[in-house]
Enzyme design. Structure first.
Site, short mmCIF file in Angstrom:
data_model
loop_
_atom_site.label_atom_id
_atom_site.label_comp_id
_atom_site.label_asym_id
_atom_site.label_seq_id
_atom_site.Cartn_x
_atom_site.Cartn_y
_atom_site.Cartn_z
CD GLU A 58 -2.89 -1.25 0.41
OE1 GLU A 58 -3.15 -0.23 -0.25
OE2 GLU A 58 -3.49 -2.32 0.27
CB CYS A 87 -2.19 6.82 1.99
SG CYS A 87 -3.48 5.95 2.90
P1 NAP Z 1 8.46 4.61 4.62
O1 NAP Z 1 9.61 5.48 4.92
O2 NAP Z 1 8.44 3.89 3.34
O3 NAP Z 1 8.36 3.61 5.86
C1 NAP Z 1 7.29 2.70 5.98
C2 NAP Z 1 7.70 1.56 6.87
O4 NAP Z 1 8.73 0.80 6.24
C3 NAP Z 1 8.28 1.98 8.21
O5 NAP Z 1 7.84 1.09 9.21
C4 NAP Z 1 9.77 1.85 7.98
O6 NAP Z 1 10.51 1.66 9.16
C5 NAP Z 1 9.82 0.62 7.12
N1 NAP Z 1 11.03 0.44 6.34
C6 NAP Z 1 11.85 1.40 5.85
N2 NAP Z 1 12.85 0.83 5.14
C7 NAP Z 1 12.64 -0.53 5.20
C8 NAP Z 1 13.33 -1.65 4.68
N3 NAP Z 1 14.44 -1.52 3.93
N4 NAP Z 1 12.86 -2.89 4.94
C9 NAP Z 1 11.74 -3.05 5.69
N5 NAP Z 1 11.05 -2.00 6.21
C10 NAP Z 1 11.49 -0.76 5.96
O7 NAP Z 1 7.09 5.43 4.67
P2 NAP Z 1 6.61 6.45 5.76
O8 NAP Z 1 7.43 7.68 5.61
O9 NAP Z 1 6.51 5.79 7.10
O10 NAP Z 1 5.11 6.70 5.29
C11 NAP Z 1 4.73 7.71 4.39
C12 NAP Z 1 4.31 7.11 3.07
O11 NAP Z 1 3.37 6.07 3.28
C13 NAP Z 1 3.60 8.12 2.19
O12 NAP Z 1 4.16 8.06 0.92
C14 NAP Z 1 2.15 7.64 2.17
O13 NAP Z 1 1.46 7.94 0.97
C15 NAP Z 1 2.30 6.19 2.35
N6 NAP Z 1 1.10 5.63 2.95
C16 NAP Z 1 0.33 4.81 2.20
C17 NAP Z 1 -0.81 4.26 2.76
C18 NAP Z 1 -1.68 3.33 1.98
O14 NAP Z 1 -2.53 2.69 2.57
N7 NAP Z 1 -1.52 3.20 0.69
C19 NAP Z 1 -1.17 4.54 4.06
C20 NAP Z 1 -0.36 5.39 4.79
C21 NAP Z 1 0.78 5.93 4.22
P3 NAP Z 1 11.19 2.89 9.95
O15 NAP Z 1 10.08 3.79 10.35
O16 NAP Z 1 11.85 2.21 11.07
O17 NAP Z 1 12.11 3.53 8.97
#
Ligand code: NAP
Length: 511
Positions: free
Chosen positions: A256, A295
């Site tokens: 997602e 999102c």
């Molecule tokens: P992110 O930086 O991609 O992080 C998401 C999750 O992935 C966090 O728990 C992060 O851990 C983890 N992560 C990071 N690198 C990883 C790796 N190499 N392997 C495994 N896990 C890893 O995103 P975010 O900044 O938290 O969220 C914002 C984004 O999410 C926005 O772009 C938004 O549009 C999107 N979003 C989408 C939805 C949907 O339902 N489609 C819902 C909400 C948000 P850490 O925090 O420990 O780095």
């Protein structure tokens, strides 16, 4: 300083070293740290597979549903405390905190009720038996059985409670144990939910684990029966999908990701109509709610040329209803960004939009200031030739208005330039216009809301994800699918086609 611990092998355990800091984004104060260094993640997954899996699979849907309802009630019992933690660690107002916390418990309760309806079964039948040979005795039946691994839930920072709860509800109801990994920067509400559900004594042994802090080597320990449900940026989704072990073991992955959700206003809409009011009310809320860090927030607004000036004025008026600031001030209706670290990203994105668009409302704050961004409206006069407005998701309270000529096929083509999205809204009372846009954009979206005067009083808006409707979208949005009632269990089950004698299948699988 509070050190957030993980919950692995049915025990709370802290990682080594200093850990990552978690802030109060309004004051910048460090509230807690979280580290996963040195934790035996592989061992914890084995424990979940070998102890939690059999425990959940041994329960019927009705029993799993009852568990979800009880967990939801236990969490709801700590609602005020969770709302306060949301304010402190994610910068949300009370109302925005409820969106996350109540959304989470309501989704768990909805899946609990679904479990009651599914009754005494332990797996699902998919369709009826079908005759597959010359004799009617030789038949086939599809069944959906719980996978034997762990549902590994990697969540984004913006919905620490809802993201936790909606994923857990589907996995538990399907009969799979869960490891929750919240976004680190806002993990405090999720960590507290974890303490509440452990303290409730309701969880079967091994059914639930928590990894608080970075993912570390989590992906290296996954096997073919595990499922990764990831929510976050498209970039991280790509890394997870492309991870060597994930590819090698064929681990099922649901992504997602981000989305440049569109709102389309039809040329039939009068500025003194209920549909126009609905458009202004919902779009302004989508910009301001949770500071645009959803999102599903509306990022692109397609408006007939002749209505552009009215739309700017109307949205400006509505956005004035959202005074922004420190969420501990009760007069504030829009809080801060969820973490100080996002300020640089958001400001950089706003600057890139300002380079190709007019700024019709608001101003870009200093990137090194407090994590507070007030609502902004951009206008892009040439959307067909400005790719960045369809590609760059600025995760803050901003949207871009784009004029179009009033033709449904033209505007649908512009909407689809984002190459896939979570949700789009069409505001129109003209059936022909709405129908053409709908059929053109539906293949590119997980959900389309048709906003018309008939639902003006009832609409929940595009930003609210509901347990009985699917969430997810193709292409850019990650290609994933969550929720949607019983469809939400698909991610955690294996569909197996069973062939055999009709009486044998009747006896073994039931009807
Ligand atoms: P992110 O930086 O991609 O992080 C998401 C999750 O992935 C966090 O728990 C992060 O851990 C983890 N992560 C990071 N690198 C990883 C790796 N190499 N392997 C495994 N896990 C890893 O995103 P975010 O900044 O938290 O969220 C914002 C984004 O999410 C926005 O772009 C938004 O549009 C999107 N979003 C989408 C939805 C949907 O339902 N489609 C819902 C909400 C948000 P850490 O925090 O420990 O780095």
């Amino acid at each position: 300083m509070l050190e957030l611990r993980s919950y692995l092998n049915d025990h709370w355990i802290a990682g080594d070293g200093e850990g990552a800091p978690l802030h109060d984004p309004a004051s910048g104060a460090v509230l807690a740290t979280a580290s996963t260094a040195g934790l035996d993640i592989g061992g914890a997954l084995d424990h979940a597979r070998s102890v939690g899996g059999p425990a959940l699979r041994g329960m019927t849907f009705a029993e799993r549903g009852e568990l979800l309802i009880k967990l939801s009630k236990a969490i709801h019992g700590h609602r005020d405390e969770l709302l306060e933690l949301s304010r402190a660690n994610t910068g949300t107002t009370l109302k925005d905190g409820k969106f996350d916390v109540d959304g989470g418990t309501a989704t768990m309760a909805a899946y609990g009720k679904l479990g009651e309806q599914l009754g005494d079964r332990r797996y699902l039948l998919d369709g009826d038996q079908e005759t597959i040979g010359r004799s009617p005795r030789f038949t086939g039946q599809h069944v959906k059985v719980p996978r034997r691994g762990v549902g590994v839930h990697i969540n984004a920072f913006n919905f620490p409670v809802w993201g936790f709860a909606e994923k857990l509800a589907c996995a538990f109801l399907a009969g799979m144990p869960v490891l929750t990994k919240p976004g680190t920067s806002t993990a405090m509400p999720a960590h507290r939910v974890g303490e509440i559900i452990v303290d409730s004594g309701l969880l079967p042994e091994g059914a639930w684990s928590l990894l608080c802090g970075s993912a570390g080597d989590l992906l290296d320990h996954l096997d073919s029966q595990d499922v990764v449900a990831f929510t976050g940026s498209a970039a991280t989704g790509e890394k997870i999908r492309g991870h060597r072990n994930v590819i090698k073991r064929g681990v099922r992955v649901n992504v997602e990701a981000d989305s440049l959700n569109a709102a389309v206003v039809g040329p039939d809409v009068d500025t003194d109509s209920d549909t126009w009011d609905l458009f202004l009310r919902e779009v302004s809320r989508e910009i301001a709610q949770k500071s645009g860090q959803k999102c599903t927030a509306t990022r692109r607004i397609f408006i007939p040329e002749g209505l552009l000036a009215d739309a700017i004025d109307g949205l400006k008026d509505r956005l004035a209803d959202y005074p922004a600031g420190d969420p501990s001030d009760p007069s504030v209706r829009m809080g801060t960004l969820a973490a100080p670290a996002q300020m640089a990203d958001v400001c950089e994105g706003l600057g890139r939009l300002a380079a190709v668009c007019d700024v019709a409302h608001g101003e870009i704050p200093a990137a090194d200031g407090p994590a507070l961004v007030k609502p902004l409206l951009f206008v892009c006069k040439d959307p067909a030739n400005t790719p960045i407005v369809h590609e760059l998701e600025v995760f803050g309270p901003a949207a871009t208005l784009m004029p179009y000529g009033g033709d449904p096929a033209e505007v649908a083509g512009l909407v689809n330039l984002a190459d896939g999205g979570l949700v789009a809204t069409v505001y129109s009372d003209d059936l022909a216009f709405s129908g053409t846009v709908l059929m053109e954009i539906a293949p590119y979206h997980g959900r389309v809301l048709l906003g018309s005067r008939r639902i003006a009083e009832h609409s929940t808006g595009p930003g609210m994800v509901l347990p009985n409707l699917v969430h997810g979208g193709p292409g850019r949005a990650g290609g994933g699918m969550e929720l949607g009632g019983v469809r939400g269990l698909d991610l955690y089950t294996q569909t197996c086609a069973v062939q055999g004698a009709r009486p044998m299948l009747d006896k073994l699988l039931g009807k």
